[in-house]
Design an enzyme around this catalytic site. Sequence first.
Site, PDB file in Angstrom:
ATOM      1  N   GLY A  19       1.207  -1.212   0.362  1.00  0.00           N
ATOM      2  CA  GLY A  19      -0.002  -0.008   0.360  1.00  0.00           C
ATOM      3  C   GLY A  19       0.947   1.399  -0.361  1.00  0.00           C
ATOM      4  O   GLY A  19       2.010   1.937  -0.557  1.00  0.00           O
ATOM      5  N   GLY A  20       0.621   2.629   0.324  1.00  0.00           N
ATOM      6  CA  GLY A  20       0.950   4.042   0.260  1.00  0.00           C
ATOM      7  C   GLY A  20       1.768   3.905   1.267  1.00  0.00           C
ATOM      8  O   GLY A  20       2.658   4.498   0.804  1.00  0.00           O
ATOM      9  N   MET A  21       1.894   3.049   2.168  1.00  0.00           N
ATOM     10  CA  MET A  21       2.271   3.378   3.939  1.00  0.00           C
ATOM     11  C   MET A  21       3.838   2.179   3.570  1.00  0.00           C
ATOM     12  O   MET A  21       4.415   2.526   4.744  1.00  0.00           O
ATOM     13  CB  MET A  21       1.291   3.407   5.477  1.00  0.00           C
ATOM     14  CG  MET A  21       2.471   3.711   6.164  1.00  0.00           C
ATOM     15  SD  MET A  21       0.585   3.642   7.524  1.00  0.00           S
ATOM     16  CE  MET A  21      -0.146   1.878   7.905  1.00  0.00           C
ATOM     17  N   VAL A  24       4.103  -5.689   3.472  1.00  0.00           N
ATOM     18  CA  VAL A  24       4.068  -6.690   4.183  1.00  0.00           C
ATOM     19  C   VAL A  24       4.255  -8.054   4.157  1.00  0.00           C
ATOM     20  O   VAL A  24       3.566  -8.529   2.534  1.00  0.00           O
ATOM     21  CB  VAL A  24       1.851  -6.578   4.644  1.00  0.00           C
ATOM     22  CG1 VAL A  24       1.831  -7.787   5.923  1.00  0.00           C
ATOM     23  CG2 VAL A  24       1.585  -5.351   5.651  1.00  0.00           C
ATOM     24  N   LYS A  39       5.223  -6.162   8.855  1.00  0.00           N
ATOM     25  CA  LYS A  39       5.339  -4.644   8.297  1.00  0.00           C
ATOM     26  C   LYS A  39       6.280  -3.787   7.973  1.00  0.00           C
ATOM     27  O   LYS A  39       6.911  -3.178   8.825  1.00  0.00           O
ATOM     28  CB  LYS A  39       3.535  -4.066   8.318  1.00  0.00           C
ATOM     29  CG  LYS A  39       2.733  -2.335   7.678  1.00  0.00           C
ATOM     30  CD  LYS A  39       2.350  -2.216   8.231  1.00  0.00           C
ATOM     31  CE  LYS A  39       0.541  -3.306   7.989  1.00  0.00           C
ATOM     32  NZ  LYS A  39      -0.432  -2.641   7.832  1.00  0.00           N
ATOM     33  N   ASP A 132      -7.520   6.108  13.085  1.00  0.00           N
ATOM     34  CA  ASP A 132      -7.678   6.189  12.358  1.00  0.00           C
ATOM     35  C   ASP A 132      -7.677   5.145  12.225  1.00  0.00           C
ATOM     36  O   ASP A 132      -7.808   3.772  11.283  1.00  0.00           O
ATOM     37  CB  ASP A 132      -6.199   5.728  11.540  1.00  0.00           C
ATOM     38  CG  ASP A 132      -5.609   5.740  10.029  1.00  0.00           C
ATOM     39  OD1 ASP A 132      -7.079   6.670   9.909  1.00  0.00           O
ATOM     40  OD2 ASP A 132      -5.057   6.097   8.992  1.00  0.00           O
TER      41      ASP A 132
END
Length: 516
Positions: A19-21, A24, A39, A132
Amino acid sequence: MINSLLGGRYKLGQMIGTGGMADVYVAQDTRLAREVAVKVLRSDLARDPSFVARFRKEALAAAGLNHPGIVAVYDSGEEPAPYIVMELVSGHTLRELIQKGERVPLKRALEIGEGILAALEYSHERGIVHRDIKPANIMITDQGDVKVMDFGIARALADLGATLTSTWNIVGTAQYLSPEQALGEAADARSDIYSTGCLLYEVLTGKPPFSGDTPVSIAYQHVSGTLIPPSKLQPELPKGIDVILYVALAKKSQDRYQSAGLMLDDLFKIGGGQVLTTKAPQRKLSRRKILIRALSSLTALAAVAAGLLLTKPSDDSSTFPQLPNLVGLTQADAQGLLKDYVVTIARAHDARIPKDRVASQNPLATSRAQKGSGVIITLSDGPGNVIVPSGLVGMSLSDARAALSAVGLYVSQTEAISSDEALGTVLKVTPDGGSTITASSGVTLQIASGQVEVPALIGIDAIQAKTILVQVGFLVKEIEAYDANQPVGVVIRQAPDAGTTQTIGKSVTITINKAP
């Protein structure tokens, strides 16, 4: 990084998400001989010392949470990049469930809400606010259990103001943002309750409570928008659902449930067919005051999102009014805030800002400018076209992502392919390097899954065989048997057979000849 042993103990295996962050991976904890999820955070976060320091602190705090409804955090580290080691959960995220478009039965929707709130009640009692809560951070296990994840990461990112500011494409996060977070104010336990209300609203009705075409417009709806009762979208819902969500989604935090446990109690009552005694808050708010406050606060957030630097007013202009931040606004809204100035309109391509929204301004936001002076606002013509970089094949996934990001593209999908290349090596790019595509588009990468050939071990001394397997990246399982025709201490059988391919991190079983 992919070929290293993280923290001296975690051997990365197949990538299971990106993903963008972060990326994993399945990993093997070589010290405790168990599979975990690791992660690994994106490279730009790894280069930010303030984030790394915050991440270290919050990961340690999250590791202290021990609850069946929270994905356990086992460990964290920072070399060669910040990473967090978590419980490996077999299942799918709530986001994946929502994206399928399937209606969730009322009973199951309430169970999901109850699972989230039970986890939050536990974390809040220990002083940890998630900040979040969104479908991508909710896991549904194969057994149907609900687990909340990413406590430490969410808290660390929130303290950097990253919820709205990471990228203009994070519409999903904005859909679950509390009004106080949208206004740049501190988040507390009641912010998590608001986000849970947004999530539950979407699960029950199929739509988020507020929507828009940019994160800023969505955030504005959280601050000032009128909530449509969920029973208007789904008439079969119990009326008590309207009350629960009106309270959970109150604009003022003091009008919401003051604890996750209180909201959890009401969900239990609805599930049991009981009548609620909770009353929805009266909404007597001045829309004009909300509008003024929201515009000033949200445009300030938009400035950070666009990467603008705030300028310090010079001493000789300290009496001039400060310019508002216009980035993200329509031309009409921007000119409405500049009635005392001479406005010049320019246009330019911008991959970050939607078409016909303000992409930049000169002078910058918060600069002091005399009334009657000129202000130039540049409207976005949309992303325009960019060329897919050549030379991505052979790069690591992190390097390829950085190269794509530099030209305004992102990795939309990765496909793991069996290969003898190092795990994570880019094997193919779609569209091909050199292709012209729309900026801010997604690119698909085929990456090496880490499949390698199992070495021949039969007849080799057991210690040597184990060394070979560990060096290649396999785990070792040993069993013993006796064959009088073979020397004691050598490998007499192996599984899988030599020459077959096996994913790095998987086990190879060797049978060692041992005299009875």
